[in-house]
Design a protein around this motif. Structure first.
Motif, PDB file in Angstrom:
ATOM      1  N   PRO A 289       0.855  -1.202   0.000  1.00 56.18           N
ATOM      2  CA  PRO A 289       0.000   0.000   0.000  1.00 56.18           C
ATOM      3  C   PRO A 289       0.886   1.245   0.000  1.00 56.18           C
ATOM      4  CG  PRO A 289       0.058  -0.989   2.185  1.00 56.18           C
ATOM      5  CD  PRO A 289       0.791  -1.934   1.283  1.00 56.18           C
ATOM      6  N   GLY A 290       0.435   2.285  -0.630  1.00 57.07           N
ATOM      7  CA  GLY A 290       1.221   3.505  -0.706  1.00 57.07           C
ATOM      8  C   GLY A 290       0.995   4.405   0.501  1.00 57.07           C
ATOM      9  N   TYR A 291       1.561   5.601   0.424  1.00 56.00           N
ATOM     10  CA  TYR A 291       1.439   6.571   1.514  1.00 56.00           C
ATOM     11  C   TYR A 291       0.775   7.855   1.037  1.00 56.00           C
ATOM     12  CZ  TYR A 291       3.909   3.746   4.852  1.00 56.00           C
ATOM     13  OH  TYR A 291       4.233   2.741   5.718  1.00 56.00           O
ATOM     14  N   ARG A 292      -0.136   7.709   0.084  1.00 57.27           N
ATOM     15  CA  ARG A 292      -0.861   8.885  -0.383  1.00 57.27           C
ATOM     16  C   ARG A 292      -1.728   9.479   0.726  1.00 57.27           C
ATOM     17  NH1 ARG A 292      -1.021  10.456  -5.418  1.00 57.27           N
ATOM     18  NH2 ARG A 292      -0.312   8.412  -6.138  1.00 57.27           N
ATOM     19  N   TRP A 293      -2.038   8.656   1.726  1.00 56.78           N
ATOM     20  CA  TRP A 293      -2.902   9.139   2.806  1.00 56.78           C
ATOM     21  C   TRP A 293      -2.231  10.214   3.653  1.00 56.78           C
ATOM     22  CZ3 TRP A 293      -1.265   8.042   7.889  1.00 56.78           C
ATOM     23  CH2 TRP A 293      -0.254   7.073   8.007  1.00 56.78           C
ATOM     24  N   ILE A 294      -0.910  10.370   3.560  1.00 58.26           N
ATOM     25  CA  ILE A 294      -0.247  11.414   4.350  1.00 58.26           C
ATOM     26  C   ILE A 294      -0.109  12.718   3.568  1.00 58.26           C
ATOM     27  CG2 ILE A 294       1.074   9.612   5.553  1.00 58.26           C
ATOM     28  CD1 ILE A 294       3.586  10.684   4.107  1.00 58.26           C
ATOM     29  N   THR A 295      -0.351  12.705   2.256  1.00 58.78           N
ATOM     30  CA  THR A 295      -0.071  13.886   1.441  1.00 58.78           C
ATOM     31  C   THR A 295      -0.976  15.084   1.709  1.00 58.78           C
ATOM     32  OG1 THR A 295      -1.407  12.931  -0.356  1.00 58.78           O
ATOM     33  CG2 THR A 295       0.966  12.528  -0.412  1.00 58.78           C
ATOM     34  N   PRO A 296      -2.199  14.923   2.241  1.00 56.69           N
ATOM     35  CA  PRO A 296      -2.944  16.146   2.590  1.00 56.69           C
ATOM     36  C   PRO A 296      -2.281  16.962   3.694  1.00 56.69           C
ATOM     37  CG  PRO A 296      -4.440  14.280   2.371  1.00 56.69           C
ATOM     38  CD  PRO A 296      -3.052  13.728   2.356  1.00 56.69           C
ATOM     39  N   TYR A 297      -1.381  16.360   4.433  1.00 55.76           N
ATOM     40  CA  TYR A 297      -0.753  17.035   5.569  1.00 55.76           C
ATOM     41  C   TYR A 297       0.737  17.286   5.312  1.00 55.76           C
ATOM     42  CZ  TYR A 297      -4.917  14.777   7.441  1.00 55.76           C
ATOM     43  OH  TYR A 297      -6.205  14.331   7.620  1.00 55.76           O
ATOM     44  N   VAL A 298       1.452  16.289   4.806  1.00 56.50           N
ATOM     45  CA  VAL A 298       2.897  16.375   4.605  1.00 56.50           C
ATOM     46  C   VAL A 298       3.169  16.914   3.203  1.00 56.50           C
ATOM     47  CG1 VAL A 298       5.063  15.101   4.669  1.00 56.50           C
ATOM     48  CG2 VAL A 298       3.144  14.379   6.116  1.00 56.50           C
ATOM     49  N   HIS A 299       3.988  17.942   3.115  1.00 56.58           N
ATOM     50  CA  HIS A 299       4.244  18.606   1.840  1.00 56.58           C
ATOM     51  C   HIS A 299       5.651  18.303   1.332  1.00 56.58           C
ATOM     52  CE1 HIS A 299       1.135  21.476   3.662  1.00 56.58           C
ATOM     53  NE2 HIS A 299       0.517  20.723   2.768  1.00 56.58           N
TER      54      HIS A 299
ATOM     55  N   THR B  67       3.192  10.201  23.822  1.00 55.28           N
ATOM     56  CA  THR B  67       4.542  10.754  23.956  1.00 55.28           C
ATOM     57  C   THR B  67       4.575  12.251  23.687  1.00 55.28           C
ATOM     58  OG1 THR B  67       4.985  10.210  21.633  1.00 55.28           O
ATOM     59  CG2 THR B  67       5.661   8.590  23.298  1.00 55.28           C
ATOM     60  N   GLY B  68       3.432  12.886  23.640  1.00 50.07           N
ATOM     61  CA  GLY B  68       3.393  14.313  23.392  1.00 50.07           C
ATOM     62  C   GLY B  68       3.200  14.665  21.932  1.00 50.07           C
ATOM     63  N   LEU B  69       3.222  13.700  21.047  1.00 50.77           N
ATOM     64  CA  LEU B  69       2.971  13.952  19.637  1.00 50.77           C
ATOM     65  C   LEU B  69       1.471  13.982  19.385  1.00 50.77           C
ATOM     66  CD1 LEU B  69       5.619  11.495  18.100  1.00 50.77           C
ATOM     67  CD2 LEU B  69       5.817  13.983  18.304  1.00 50.77           C
ATOM     68  N   ARG B  70       1.051  14.755  18.385  1.00 51.45           N
ATOM     69  CA  ARG B  70      -0.377  14.868  18.087  1.00 51.45           C
ATOM     70  C   ARG B  70      -0.713  14.071  16.838  1.00 51.45           C
ATOM     71  NH1 ARG B  70      -3.911  18.573  15.430  1.00 51.45           N
ATOM     72  NH2 ARG B  70      -2.176  19.926  14.780  1.00 51.45           N
ATOM     73  N   ALA B  71      -1.579  13.071  16.966  1.00 52.36           N
ATOM     74  CA  ALA B  71      -1.991  12.249  15.832  1.00 52.36           C
ATOM     75  C   ALA B  71      -2.914  13.056  14.933  1.00 52.36           C
ATOM     76  CB  ALA B  71      -2.696  10.988  16.330  1.00 52.36           C
ATOM     77  N   VAL B  72      -2.617  13.049  13.624  1.00 49.86           N
ATOM     78  CA  VAL B  72      -3.438  13.807  12.676  1.00 49.86           C
ATOM     79  C   VAL B  72      -4.095  12.907  11.626  1.00 49.86           C
ATOM     80  CG1 VAL B  72      -2.123  15.929  12.967  1.00 49.86           C
ATOM     81  CG2 VAL B  72      -1.435  14.302  11.203  1.00 49.86           C
ATOM     82  N   ALA B  73      -3.578  11.696  11.422  1.00 53.44           N
ATOM     83  CA  ALA B  73      -4.166  10.796  10.425  1.00 53.44           C
ATOM     84  C   ALA B  73      -3.763   9.362  10.742  1.00 53.44           C
ATOM     85  CB  ALA B  73      -3.710  11.160   9.007  1.00 53.44           C
ATOM     86  N   ARG B  74      -4.613   8.445  10.313  1.00 55.10           N
ATOM     87  CA  ARG B  74      -4.337   7.012  10.491  1.00 55.10           C
ATOM     88  C   ARG B  74      -4.417   6.324   9.144  1.00 55.10           C
ATOM     89  NH1 ARG B  74      -4.035   5.725  15.792  1.00 55.10           N
ATOM     90  NH2 ARG B  74      -4.844   7.325  17.239  1.00 55.10           N
ATOM     91  N   GLY B  75      -3.444   5.421   8.911  1.00 53.84           N
ATOM     92  CA  GLY B  75      -3.360   4.731   7.640  1.00 53.84           C
ATOM     93  C   GLY B  75      -3.534   3.239   7.781  1.00 53.84           C
ATOM     94  N   PRO B  76      -3.196   2.481   6.750  1.00 56.51           N
ATOM     95  CA  PRO B  76      -3.350   1.027   6.793  1.00 56.51           C
ATOM     96  C   PRO B  76      -2.463   0.386   7.847  1.00 56.51           C
ATOM     97  CG  PRO B  76      -2.845   1.824   4.560  1.00 56.51           C
ATOM     98  CD  PRO B  76      -2.667   2.958   5.483  1.00 56.51           C
ATOM     99  N   ASP B  77      -2.872  -0.782   8.292  1.00 59.42           N
ATOM    100  CA  ASP B  77      -2.098  -1.597   9.226  1.00 59.42           C
ATOM    101  C   ASP B  77      -1.786  -0.860  10.535  1.00 59.42           C
ATOM    102  OD1 ASP B  77      -1.951  -3.590   7.226  1.00 59.42           O
ATOM    103  OD2 ASP B  77      -0.207  -2.627   6.340  1.00 59.42           O
ATOM    104  N   GLY B  78      -2.706  -0.008  10.966  1.00 58.71           N
ATOM    105  CA  GLY B  78      -2.542   0.657  12.256  1.00 58.71           C
ATOM    106  C   GLY B  78      -1.502   1.752  12.278  1.00 58.71           C
ATOM    107  N   GLN B  79      -1.040   2.238  11.131  1.00 59.07           N
ATOM    108  CA  GLN B  79      -0.022   3.289  11.100  1.00 59.07           C
ATOM    109  C   GLN B  79      -0.649   4.635  11.491  1.00 59.07           C
ATOM    110  OE1 GLN B  79       3.135   2.692   7.804  1.00 59.07           O
ATOM    111  NE2 GLN B  79       1.233   1.939   6.898  1.00 59.07           N
ATOM    112  N   VAL B  80       0.157   5.477  12.114  1.00 62.64           N
ATOM    113  CA  VAL B  80      -0.324   6.779  12.592  1.00 62.64           C
ATOM    114  C   VAL B  80       0.646   7.855  12.123  1.00 62.64           C
ATOM    115  CG1 VAL B  80      -0.987   8.151  14.597  1.00 62.64           C
ATOM    116  CG2 VAL B  80      -1.295   5.666  14.633  1.00 62.64           C
ATOM    117  N   LEU B  81       0.098   8.944  11.615  1.00 60.34           N
ATOM    118  CA  LEU B  81       0.897  10.124  11.274  1.00 60.34           C
ATOM    119  C   LEU B  81       0.766  11.110  12.411  1.00 60.34           C
ATOM    120  CD1 LEU B  81       2.518  11.899   9.238  1.00 60.34           C
ATOM    121  CD2 LEU B  81       0.293  12.737   8.407  1.00 60.34           C
ATOM    122  N   TYR B  82       1.910  11.491  12.984  1.00 60.80           N
ATOM    123  CA  TYR B  82       1.950  12.448  14.090  1.00 60.80           C
ATOM    124  C   TYR B  82       2.557  13.761  13.609  1.00 60.80           C
ATOM    125  CZ  TYR B  82       1.261   8.490  17.292  1.00 60.80           C
ATOM    126  OH  TYR B  82       0.763   7.384  17.955  1.00 60.80           O
ATOM    127  N   ARG B  83       2.035  14.851  14.148  1.00 59.70           N
ATOM    128  CA  ARG B  83       2.648  16.163  13.934  1.00 59.70           C
ATOM    129  C   ARG B  83       3.599  16.440  15.083  1.00 59.70           C
ATOM    130  NH1 ARG B  83       0.855  20.603  11.075  1.00 59.70           N
ATOM    131  NH2 ARG B  83      -1.238  19.718  10.904  1.00 59.70           N
TER     132      ARG B  83
END
Length: 505
Positions: free
Chosen positions: A400-410, A487-503
């Motif tokens: 699976p790709g990581y297009r799900w992070i592109t609305p946030y990560v530039h 850990t003080g990071l803020r979760a902004v999106a969740r992807g496949p297989d339980g992955q989390v994008l933190y800011r």
């Protein structure tokens, strides 16, 4: 008067008819089957399944698209050269920049161009070895299907299943260019090629070496075999000598990386490439039929170019195994390709009719077995739910790709990631802290890798993580282990297989 009734003559029932049917069968069946296989590969180009190194090549095109003159490192935010910046990827980056097409659309175009180049290159080279009309099609089938009973998926290897995943890689383009190089070189050695032909061949050789160094080694071995087989005279050798300074000049002048510095780059890659020598019967067992086909060619001509090609390639790969330089195993195609071509050509070149029929029968059986072993490639053009269980078991699902992070990560943002995410995220424009692939030109590669491992360790205190983030300018974190919860990071999106994008705060 006795009237005699003669039986109607049925085509193919008489000895003459059977003799005519066999060439017709070879003339039309092999191209038809090869055409079906190429349609399958063309459909995989549309799908462009993601596995292996696709992220690296997409990231390379991204950097050249945004900064063609000074792209920097393709994976991390550092100003270093990279051997991935080749004439081919520079062309792709320029196409992306001028057309505005997305990088993955450009990679689809690259895959289509590489496939055309490979097919036409095989056709041209085989025509220098055989005049039979069906020989190129049968040779192409041998290159794609005559491997082993277990598919081996690696760039630079032309097995059908492997090619379905790597057709957009520079290695496929480079091997296609190599076949054209061998065809052009063979004709130049046989004819009275002018002085201008040889520097052009030298430039082409240099481009091949720059585009994919391992496939360039295969091309070099094939070129050496062409020289041995052609027995050129002194006049031809004098003209051919002009190719070398032309090639060296292009390699030396290439501005994106120092080609000659790569001679010391293999030490960090030996462990990765040791797998190339594992399970040889399962992966390459059907090639033994091609090795057997080289024997009658050797008897007819001790300097047959395919025989010399195979011997040189085998010596190179064997030397890599004996010396522990497992990176040399990437030149395995220099032993496999001539054997595959030899068995295809022997079905037409055998002196006796019975011998030709025997080779044709053996090759047909081997192709059927090899095709079945690689039938999982059908899964890249047919929905997985529609596959029979026996084919689904042979199918390797794409990543699976990581297009799900592109609305946030530039583009240009730095992401802390490890493992497979680090190999894929740069394809969309961001950087990672540690490269997802070994990087010979990155001086602090080990430190970056150690920092990334320390960051994701469960017992690393938050204060140390903040320090790492500041040091490398990290703005985002992709966690696939759950180690960074609370850990003080803020979760902004969740992807496949339980992955989390933190800011990063």
């Amino acid at each position: 008067m006795t009237v005699r009734f003669s039986s109607p003559v049925v085509p193919g029932r008489t000895p003459e008819g059977r003799a005519a049917a066999r060439p017709a069968l070879g003339r039309f069946l092999a191209p038809a089957v090869a055409g079906l296989v190429l349609v399958l590969l063309a459909l995989t180009v549309v799908r462009l399944p993601w596995a292996g190194d696709l992220g690296m090549h997409a990231a390379t095109v991204q950097r050249l698209r945004h900064s063609p003159l000074d792209p920097g490192n393709p994976l991390v935010d550092a100003d270093t050269p990279s051997p991935y910046y080749s004439p081919w990827t520079l062309l792709l980056g320029t196409v992306a920049r001028l057309t505005g097409l997305p990088v993955f659309a450009v990679l689809r175009l690259a895959a289509a161009a590489a496939l055309v180049l490979l097919v036409t290159g095989v056709w041209r080279y085989v025509r220098t070895l055989s005049a039979h009309r069906a020989a190129p099609a049968l040779a192409l089938l041998s290159l794609l299907l005559l491997w082993g009973t277990t598919p081996f998926l690696w760039s630079g290897f032309l097995g059908l299943h492997s090619l379905a995943l790597t057709v957009s890689y520079p290695s496929t383009f480079t091997l296609g260019l190599a076949f054209h190089f061998w065809a052009w070189l063979t004709r130049a050695l046989r004819g009275a090629a002018g002085w201008g032909v040889w520097p052009a061949l030298g430039v082409l050789w240099a481009v091949i070496l720059l585009c994919h160094q391992f496939s360039g080694a295969v091309a070099t071995v094939g070129a050496a075999a062409a020289f041995v087989g052609a027995r050129p005279g002194r006049a031809v050798l004098l003209r051919a000598a002009t190719a070398l300074p032309a090639a060296v000049a292009v390699l030396w002048a290439w501005p994106y990386y120092d080609f000659f510095a790569l001679t010391g780059a293999g030490d960090g890659l030996e462990s990765i490439h040791r797998v190339l020598y594992g399970h040889p019967v399962a992966r390459y067992g059907l090639v033994l039929l091609g090795v057997a086909a080289l024997v009658p060619r050797w008897r007819r001509d001790h300097r047959d170019p395919l025989v010399v090609f195979f011997v040189l390639g085998t010596l190179l790969v064997s030397a890599g195994w004996l010396s522990g330089h497992y990176t040399w195993g990437r030149a395995l195609s220099a032993a496999v390709i001539p054997a595959q071509l030899a068995v295809a050509l022997e079905a037409f070149a055998a002196v006796r009719r019975r011998s030709r029929a025997c080779w044709a029968a053996l090759l047909t059986a081997a192709l059927l077995l090899g095709g079945w072993a690689q039938a999982g490639a059908v899964g890249y053009v047919v929905p997985r739910s529609a596959l029979p269980q026996v084919l689904e078991d042979r199918y390797r699902p794409p990543w699976p790709g990581y297009r799900w992070i592109t609305p946030y990560v530039h583009y240009g943002d730095v992401v802390m990631a490890e493992g497979r995410p680090a190999r894929q995220i740069p394809a969309y424009g961001p950087y990672t802290v540690a490269p997802g692939y070994p990087d010979f030109f990155l001086p602090d590669e080990r430190r970056r890798t150690a920092v990334t491992g320390r960051y994701f360790a469960e017992r690393t205190p938050p204060s140390e993580r903040r320090r790492m983030e500041r040091e490398y300018g990290v703005r985002w974190v992709v966690d696939r282990t759950g180690a960074l919860d609370d850990t003080g990071l803020r979760a902004v999106a969740r992807g496949p297989d339980g992955q989390v994008l933190y800011r990063v705060p």
